[in-house]
Write an enzyme that holds these catalytic residues in place. Sequence first.
Site, PDB file in Angstrom:
ATOM      1  N   ASP A   1      45.347 -52.398 -31.622  1.00 51.83           N
ATOM      2  CA  ASP A   1      46.124 -53.209 -31.980  1.00 51.83           C
ATOM      3  C   ASP A   1      45.445 -54.128 -33.366  1.00 51.83           C
ATOM      4  O   ASP A   1      46.244 -54.842 -34.166  1.00 51.83           O
ATOM      5  CB  ASP A   1      46.652 -54.549 -31.053  1.00 51.83           C
ATOM      6  CG  ASP A   1      47.837 -53.629 -30.214  1.00 51.83           C
ATOM      7  OD1 ASP A   1      48.595 -52.706 -30.809  1.00 51.83           O
ATOM      8  OD2 ASP A   1      48.021 -54.257 -29.143  1.00 51.83           O
TER       9      ASP A   1
ATOM     10  N   ASP B   1      53.820 -46.931 -23.889  1.00 52.31           N
ATOM     11  CA  ASP B   1      52.807 -48.011 -23.886  1.00 52.31           C
ATOM     12  C   ASP B   1      52.498 -48.265 -22.295  1.00 52.31           C
ATOM     13  O   ASP B   1      53.459 -47.881 -21.492  1.00 52.31           O
ATOM     14  CB  ASP B   1      53.218 -49.085 -24.623  1.00 52.31           C
ATOM     15  CG  ASP B   1      52.193 -50.101 -25.090  1.00 52.31           C
ATOM     16  OD1 ASP B   1      51.362 -50.175 -24.661  1.00 52.31           O
ATOM     17  OD2 ASP B   1      52.531 -50.946 -25.955  1.00 52.31           O
TER      18      ASP B   1
HETATM   19  C1  GLA Z   1      51.397 -53.349 -27.193  1.00 51.19           C
HETATM   20  C2  GLA Z   1      50.924 -52.397 -28.215  1.00 51.19           C
HETATM   21  C3  GLA Z   1      51.435 -52.682 -29.722  1.00 51.19           C
HETATM   22  C4  GLA Z   1      52.919 -52.974 -29.525  1.00 51.19           C
HETATM   23  C5  GLA Z   1      53.177 -54.043 -28.427  1.00 51.19           C
HETATM   24  C6  GLA Z   1      54.872 -54.328 -28.051  1.00 51.19           C
HETATM   25  O1  GLA Z   1      50.523 -54.589 -27.551  1.00 51.19           O
HETATM   26  O2  GLA Z   1      49.420 -52.122 -28.481  1.00 51.19           O
HETATM   27  O3  GLA Z   1      51.250 -51.859 -30.623  1.00 51.19           O
HETATM   28  O4  GLA Z   1      53.908 -51.830 -29.299  1.00 51.19           O
HETATM   29  O5  GLA Z   1      52.751 -53.479 -27.209  1.00 51.19           O
HETATM   30  O6  GLA Z   1      54.894 -55.303 -27.103  1.00 51.19           O
END
Ligand code: GLA
Length: 666
Positions: A495, A434
């Site tokens: 998300d 990420d």
């Molecule tokens: C980002 C990702 C999510 C999750 C969060 C965790 O927002 O897109 O899917 O992994 O971080 O903090």
Amino acid sequence: MIHVGDRLWLLTTPSSSYAVRLGDDDVPRCVHWGRPLTLDQARTLPAGREELPGEGGERFGVAGLQIRYADGVRGVDWRHLGHQVGEDGLVLRFADRHHPLEITLHYRVPPGGDAVERRTVLRNAGATPITVLRCDSAAWSVPARDDYRLSHVTGAWGAEFRLGRARVAPAETVLTSRRGHSGHHANPWLAVDAGDATEDAGEVWSTALAWSGSWRVTLERDQDDRVAWSGGFGHEGVTWRLGPGESLETPVFTGVYAPDGFGGASHRWHDHIRAHVLPDANRTRPVIYNSWEATGFDVTESQQMELAERAAELGVELFVVDDAWFGARTSDRAGLGDWWPNPERFPDGLKPLIDHVTGLGMRFGLWVEPESVNRDSDLYRAHPEWVLGQAHRRATEVRDQLLLDFSRPDVAEWAHAWLDDLVSGHDIAFLKWDMNRPFTEAGDDTWVPFVRNVYDVIDRLRAAHPDLLIEGCASGGGRADLGMLARTDQIWTSDNTDAAQRVAIQHGYGQIYPACTMGAWVTDSPNALTGRRTPVRFRFHVAMSGALGIGGDLRHWSGDDLREAALLVETYKRIRPIVHGGRMDRLGPCAVQYTRGDQVVVFVWRPSALEPATAPVRPRGLEPGAVYRDEDTGAIHHGAVLMSHGLPRPLPFDALSELTRLTRVG
Ligand code: GLA
């Protein structure tokens, strides 16, 4: 296939030709990009736009190459040095007539591919530095048409990949990211047509940049009513100092020409990415469970074990613990940088959980965010100087975190070391990589080396652990591009897991990126982000058209939902080879078909129950004379009838989705 004429070069793919010619002034210009031509046919065409327009002379358009020499002189006076045709495609070599700058233009058609990959290399062959104000990978132009239309995607966090189509304005249109990752707002992909293309007819010219940092593509409709665009890494103002003997290599900018509409362009992109970009498209993308939406920052060993048990019962193949397994990460304010199991949450390390997961027959994966650091972390306390920043400038925090300066070799080395230890020391099959904040306070020498070092760390990790699967993510789909896909297996698309909104997100994503890379989870109802309630079947049908995952809190699902989910996972596993390896056809904004050999899968969605009834969805590309069996009802249908009159089972009034599986049986 590459043909060489007198100062003319012709690259031919199954559906297209690309021709370049040198003028008397040695400037390389595009002669043709479109339907296949012979060398003799290409010879009859006049030269068009420059392959990499610079400044100076009668150049008043977008400059993809902007150079300033030590004496203040700008631009390039092109001199052709020669060409090579080899395994690496066509290489055209140039130098400035006066200054010691060498420019190499690379063109390549990957073996068996239907795309042209282009890039540029600059080299300072002199003794004094040269300033590069801009060096694009390539410029592209299309033949004159009465009108032009641009297709591209726009978005934001939770709303990525919204497809937009608009007439090209008689102006310059800039698609860009200034964020240090390829971005949510725009994606480094576009398509141009004459305003007349449909899903299956009309010419479409499309390009995508293989770069995961800041980028810029400037599309221009000029005073002669011609359309061309130039693109590359870095946004405006990001410059390079090219020292003596140093080179600057741009990322690959790939072009696809489709004579058969937006669908045809998507087919070629999907085939190109699967065959020539992804590390291994044939690897089965496992059904994933990811605990983020279920447990957020409140992770415990026993609760993850319980979720793993529920996930295994559904047929999940790989269990991923998302954020908050490490350091003092109990909220987004602390812990990033301290990549060891949180001692209170995992007192005996990760092994008991991993053993539990593997004992249940699943593989194990973890979330990581190697480029980031919280101030409240041991790493920051030990190495405040590792943070990306600039002297006398306040370090901006986004999501309570800073970025590490990955352009520093010691930072990249540190990241590689702990990642390698983590993967070597545990039975880890999957990482979600990420990156949750953009660059701020970044100097000129950071933007490109940062991204190169990220690539390098991932590449080294993959080389040492060839079975490791990696999912690319930047707050959802903020870093989806051919550069990331060259070293990951899939992308976390968004998300936003609300199935009703996902349909549009996936519609945009799939314009270029194939379904096997499109991470898609089934989560809870009501949806955590939007509050929308939807049936489990609809949520599955939307996610099953990509790389299926489950991200809900299975501890609270009803028995009926769990039973239905297990059946749907089973069905998904049966259709997965078709969805991931087949040809994708969009049958409208809310229906998609996958075809592989004799097997056909069609998803139809109705994101809102109040949508008025539409005509039956008509599959494409079937054999008109063949007969197809509906795998669920056993009914037999004729290809010609299906294509003319649509699917035999229209969406029932009270259903939000339908999955139809057809097999050609004669
Ligand atoms: C980002 C990702 C999510 C999750 C969060 C965790 O927002 O897109 O899917 O992994 O971080 O903090």
